[in-house]
Design a protein around this motif. Structure first.
Motif, PDB file in Angstrom:
ATOM      1  N   VAL A 115       0.847  -1.210   0.000  1.00 62.35           N
ATOM      2  CA  VAL A 115       0.000   0.000   0.000  1.00 62.35           C
ATOM      3  C   VAL A 115       0.873   1.248   0.000  1.00 62.35           C
ATOM      4  O   VAL A 115       0.630   2.190  -0.751  1.00 62.35           O
ATOM      5  N   THR A 116       1.906   1.246   0.841  1.00 62.07           N
ATOM      6  CA  THR A 116       2.678   2.458   1.069  1.00 62.07           C
ATOM      7  C   THR A 116       4.154   2.278   0.734  1.00 62.07           C
ATOM      8  O   THR A 116       4.987   3.079   1.147  1.00 62.07           O
ATOM      9  N   ASP A 134       5.804   5.263  -0.919  1.00 62.71           N
ATOM     10  CA  ASP A 134       5.982   6.364   0.035  1.00 62.71           C
ATOM     11  C   ASP A 134       7.170   6.092   0.960  1.00 62.71           C
ATOM     12  O   ASP A 134       7.931   7.005   1.289  1.00 62.71           O
ATOM     13  N   GLY A 184      -2.765  12.688   9.561  1.00 66.87           N
ATOM     14  CA  GLY A 184      -3.773  11.643   9.714  1.00 66.87           C
ATOM     15  C   GLY A 184      -4.725  11.547   8.536  1.00 66.87           C
ATOM     16  O   GLY A 184      -5.587  10.671   8.511  1.00 66.87           O
ATOM     17  N   CYS A 185      -4.593  12.441   7.571  1.00 68.63           N
ATOM     18  CA  CYS A 185      -5.533  12.491   6.440  1.00 68.63           C
ATOM     19  C   CYS A 185      -5.007  11.792   5.194  1.00 68.63           C
ATOM     20  O   CYS A 185      -5.691  11.756   4.170  1.00 68.63           O
ATOM     21  N   ILE A 186      -3.782  11.294   5.247  1.00 73.59           N
ATOM     22  CA  ILE A 186      -3.245  10.522   4.120  1.00 73.59           C
ATOM     23  C   ILE A 186      -2.846   9.147   4.627  1.00 73.59           C
ATOM     24  O   ILE A 186      -2.563   8.963   5.804  1.00 73.59           O
ATOM     25  N   THR A 187      -2.837   8.193   3.716  1.00 72.07           N
ATOM     26  CA  THR A 187      -2.362   6.868   4.085  1.00 72.07           C
ATOM     27  C   THR A 187      -0.833   6.881   4.067  1.00 72.07           C
ATOM     28  O   THR A 187      -0.224   7.667   3.350  1.00 72.07           O
ATOM     29  N   PRO A 220      -5.373  17.000   1.550  1.00 73.89           N
ATOM     30  CA  PRO A 220      -4.394  15.927   1.735  1.00 73.89           C
ATOM     31  C   PRO A 220      -3.516  15.686   0.508  1.00 73.89           C
ATOM     32  O   PRO A 220      -2.373  15.231   0.662  1.00 73.89           O
ATOM     33  N   LYS A 250       0.593  16.127   0.887  1.00 67.94           N
ATOM     34  CA  LYS A 250       1.540  15.017   0.752  1.00 67.94           C
ATOM     35  C   LYS A 250       2.844  15.446   0.077  1.00 67.94           C
ATOM     36  O   LYS A 250       3.931  15.133   0.556  1.00 67.94           O
TER      37      LYS A 250
END
Lengths: 276, 276, 276
Positions: free
Chosen positions: B27-28, B31, B190-193, B242, B246
């Protein structure tokens, strides 16, 4: 059907903060998690057979996406889908590339046989393929489609007793009886990868907050494509390209509210096809 | 402990450019690779059992994240973790969703039994679960947690002889004896994965540059959450949502330096819980 | 060779819209899909052994990237690569981290033995490793390389009867006889993850539109690195960091045209190494 009925469902998503369990592809998995958050849901991605049923037990909805299908993923989808049916939570299926390879087409058929899916969302070629019509699927993009997409969608919805969403310049949402066309959206949505997959996540956010999945699907598609419009034209200034469009689109989804939806929604209800 | 001690560790990360080997979720993962680069490390992602031990042999630290756990990934984590222990390089564990399913909870327990982990980082519910307390884990988000997070963290740190980081509005970093609270951060985190997962990568960058893992962890958490603050308020102007947050957050991490950290750090050292 | 010959190939990519089948790593898979779209191709990612040959049957080119290699992925790459050879479509190989572990080095060797690859693209250390020279590979980054990269590339190109691309500050493109150096690019391309992987996707877009793979590769590298330049200096204003660079780079690739390429291209043809 009042526009406000659709628009206000977004508030319910944000009140409920549904946990949307995804079994999905690795290409767009990060985008799906983010759009779920920005819509107002909570994403969880889990695909191990050891845990999918237990995770479904915590979830408000289940999103299945076959964009990078493997046989073990099909097995996990069947386990999770059956558990979702036992619990009565909605299941959204995105049959990415159905029609492109036998493996995808057969796997989707098997999922649809063994799991009662609430909403099937695909492009015109994928939906025509599932409705049993000839369609050219080029990789994961829609190619030439012979059939009328509204009629194919209505046929499939009746066959499966499900809601069918066909994405395109105009989006079609039908349960076989009621059919809505949504004319919102922005051409930039076709210039980035993941727009289709993220649409399924948004359907997964809305499906648990309405008893009627057709209403949930119309509301989800409208909200999502309006966010695309806003992302494409923030402050009257166009995004300069697909890179800047993407983050503006995310900002627009997070900043969306019922008022903006009610103001911008272009929903037309259409009569059932006479041929059905 | 002087603020500058923590602030200047960032310079050491950039001098050393530690190779941070990740076995992590899809998922991340992108990032995590990017934040590692922006912090000053070099990311490498490798999970095949055929190569994880050899790759650990090149690495400065190992980051294990169970966000999309499979049984074969557990096996790779055990191989890699044991090799990291043999080589004496730090291991960071992110027990994503521990407590949500038995598979995750048991897998984390097994990793903690067989591998000496240097830093465990989780949200309040994950840490409470590992400390043996009841906690509600909703998918991969923290739900209601009965216990005092500082006490749960201190208990776990003593049980495991490790540093424990609890993320939240205030971040807690403890080795069971020394406990720091960091009040930096921005609500947009807290608003982005991926904010949690990326935090583990930053811990993986800092852990190899200090002999004392508690100092490394305090420094990493402070640097990372200050980058979040700067990303949320670039030039006095808030990110619009968001999506824009990012990339501003990434820019802020890459542009961070010891001076900015020393200026903005809000680190409080707290006394040990009397109940321990 | 006129600069315009290279520049105008971009128009052909956009006319043909080649379907570029990727079997690639999960770290940068989303970036690869997006850059393929922005270049003018259509990405498809499929790795299940059940479908890779059928998907190759629809594709215009195949891109293999070993960044997160597993043994089942090697098997899929061999199936797909052989099918690509049977169909006569170009194959691009990105040997990420070859030299770092035996598993990667051996897997690349096996792919190169069993599949006729059209273009091999790597950094100096990866190419030196494949050319049989000693090189330090640190994770997936190039370390110290003893050999002259032009000579290593020419050696490998002759050994394999393939085009070899060596990425770096100056990119080298050789078929063993003709060798071009491209001096375009921006330092920010090294500050984000995925620049190498995306380069292979762009090679996959260009390879099907020219009969001569060396011309296709020179054109692809030039277009891609010019997009990097434009992304780094949009409107004369530098990107503020790697986060803002990334979306500007995507915008620049999507907005690129033959005129901009012809204006900015810095292609030098160099004489063959006397030692060959």
């Amino acid at each position: 059907m009042e526009i406000r009925t659709f628009a206000e469902l977004l508030n319910r998503v944000r009140e409920m903060r549904p946990l949307v369990h995804h079994i999905t592809n690795t290409v767009t998995i990060n985008d799906c998690a983010n759009i779920t958050l920005h819509t107002g849901g909570a994403p969880v991605m889990a695909h191990a057979p050891e845990e999918v049923e237990e995770m479904v037990g915590l979830a408000s909805s289940l999103v299945l996406n076959i964009g990078m299908l493997t046989s073990s993923q099909v097995a996990a989808m069947l386990l999770a889908g059956k558990q979702a049916n036992r619990r009565g939570i909605p299941v959204v299926l995105d049959p990415v590339g159905a029609g492109a390879t036998h493996f995808r087409t057969e796997s989707v058929r098997r999922i649809l046989e063994e799991v009662q899916v609430t909403i099937v969302k695909g492009n015109a070629a994928e939906i025509a393929t599932l409705a049993g019509e000839r369609a050219e699927v080029r990789g994961v993009d829609a190619g030439e489609v012979a059939a009328d997409p509204i009629q194919a969608a209505q046929t499939l919805a009746r066959q499966l007793s499900t809601v069918v969403v066909v994405t395109g310049k105009t989006d079609i949402i039908t349960d076989g009886t009621r059919t809505a066309c949504v004319d919102n959206g922005h051409h930039m949505m076709g210039c980035i990868t993941g727009t289709g997959c993220m649409g399924a996540s948004v359907l997964g956010c809305f499906a648990p907050v309405a008893d009627d999945p057709w209403i949930a699907a119309v509301a989800a598609v409208t909200a999502y494509t309006i966010a695309g419009e806003i992302g494409g034209e923030i402050g009257g200034e166009s995004a300069d390209g697909p890179g800047s469009f993407k983050w503006r689109f995310f900002d627009a989804m997070a900043g969306l509210n019922a008022e903006k939806i009610a103001e911008k929604a272009k929903i037309r209800q259409v009569a059932p096809s006479p041929n059905l």
